[in-house]
Scaffold this active site. Structure first.
Site, short mmCIF file in Angstrom:
data_model
loop_
_atom_site.label_atom_id
_atom_site.label_comp_id
_atom_site.label_asym_id
_atom_site.label_seq_id
_atom_site.Cartn_x
_atom_site.Cartn_y
_atom_site.Cartn_z
N ALA A 129 49.77 33.56 -24.32
CA ALA A 129 48.37 33.00 -24.29
C ALA A 129 47.71 32.75 -23.08
O ALA A 129 46.50 32.12 -23.25
CB ALA A 129 48.75 31.75 -25.31
N CYS A 130 48.27 32.94 -22.12
CA CYS A 130 47.92 32.22 -20.98
C CYS A 130 47.72 33.36 -19.88
O CYS A 130 48.46 34.26 -19.27
CB CYS A 130 48.80 31.50 -20.21
SG CYS A 130 48.36 30.70 -18.51
N GLY A 131 46.26 33.61 -19.52
CA GLY A 131 45.91 34.67 -18.64
C GLY A 131 46.00 34.15 -16.96
O GLY A 131 45.81 35.17 -16.24
N CYS A 133 47.97 31.60 -15.90
CA CYS A 133 49.11 30.95 -15.63
C CYS A 133 49.83 30.99 -14.11
O CYS A 133 49.90 32.02 -13.35
CB CYS A 133 50.40 30.91 -16.57
SG CYS A 133 49.87 30.37 -18.34
N HIS A 203 44.56 38.10 -23.44
CA HIS A 203 44.19 38.49 -22.20
C HIS A 203 45.03 39.77 -21.71
O HIS A 203 44.44 40.63 -20.91
CB HIS A 203 44.60 37.18 -20.99
CG HIS A 203 45.95 36.95 -21.05
ND1 HIS A 203 46.89 37.79 -20.05
CD2 HIS A 203 46.99 36.46 -21.75
CE1 HIS A 203 48.30 37.26 -20.35
NE2 HIS A 203 48.14 36.36 -21.37
#
Length: 289
Positions: A129-131, A133, A203
């Site tokens: 879920a994290c592009g 991080c 992402h």
């Protein structure tokens, strides 16, 4: 990309059935400079394998891994163009049972090419879920936005966005089987659907599209439209702007920082593109009736 599992469904009575799930596995992206020539003991030249640097480890839907690796390097400004990469290959890493997993991609840069900025230290694995991080500062990524996007003269009928969304949905095979993945797609200036990529991370799906466009020699994406089956967060808007696409259309809501990036870069950002409507949050002149 999918696995079948026996599950218990309560609806409301309990019933055992077979469910199809999307696969989620890590992908480590490593980058190395072109191997340097060495001299063997007998005087014959040999190739020395260079040390590689781990750029990121992200949780992804297996498949289109080279597109994901190339797209990630381009979208984060680590390389300037697809031609900066000489080769990509899977390293045959193994699972605990000894079976190959193909969860590492080794990227070798072209001769004379190095990463355009240092790899940011990451303290943990990036989730699906994290592009962004592990990025030290959001400003570092905004600084990679190319100039000139605001001058793109693309004009896109609203109907083209809706038709594109419908066409993308028809090609979301893994989503159709599992309901558990995102998708990104690319329309050419005439509205033709060029490519669709799916992933557990929104992402990652966008990176896969950018990587595909890079391999096809289409960057920058002047006149094109990028579609995403997700909300428009900062990382999606930033990646779209970096690849030079003038219009980004997303199924769900936009965030404040995504709108800020879109306004600053010259990107037209449309959210809630569903049914017969859309909410255009920046540079609305490109969307026509």
């Amino acid at each position: 990309m999918t696995q079948r599992r026996r599950v218990l469904r309560r609806s409301p009575e309990p019933k055992t059935r077979i469910e199809t799930l999307a696969v989620e596995e890590p992908l480590e992206i490593r980058v190395a400079a072109l191997p340097a020539a060495g001299i063997a003991a007998g005087g014959a030249p040999v190739e020395l394998r260079p040390p590689s640097t781990t750029v990121t480890t992200t949780m992804r839907l297996p498949g289109d891994d080279f597109d994901l690796a190339l797209g990630h390097l381009l979208a984060e400004g680590l390389i300037g163009e697809a031609e900066d990469v000489a080769t990509m290959m899977h390293c045959t890493d193994t699972a605990e049972d000894g079976s190959p997993t193909f969860n590492v991609v080794e990227v070798t840069l072209a001769a004379g090419v190095s990463l355009r900025r240092p790899v940011t230290a990451r303290t943990e694995v990036a989730t699906s879920a994290c592009g962004v991080c592990g990025s030290t500062r959001v400003e570092d990524l905004i600084a990679t936005l190319p100039p000139g996007l605001a001058e793109d003269a693309a004009r896109v009928p609203l109907s083209r966005l809706h038709e594109g969304m419908a066409a993308m949905r028809e090609r979301q095979k893994v989503f159709g089987d599992t309901g558990g993945v995102h998708a990104a797609a690319l329309l050419d200036p005439q509205g033709r659907l060029l490519a669709v990529r799916e992933d557990v991370g929104r992402h990652n799906a966008v990176d896969k599209i950018i990587g595909w466009a890079g391999r096809e020699g289409r960057l920058p994406l002047r006149g094109h439209v990028m579609l995403a089956s997700s909300r428009a967060g900062f990382e999606i808007a930033q990646k779209a702007a970096v690849c030079g696409v003038p219009v980004l259309a997303c199924v769900s809501a936009a965030t404040t920082l995504a709108v800020e990036v879109a306004e600053e870069s010259g990107l037209t950002l449309a959210a809630f593109v569903r049914g017969d409507r859309a909410t255009v949050l920046s540079h609305p002149g490109r969307i026509t009736d």
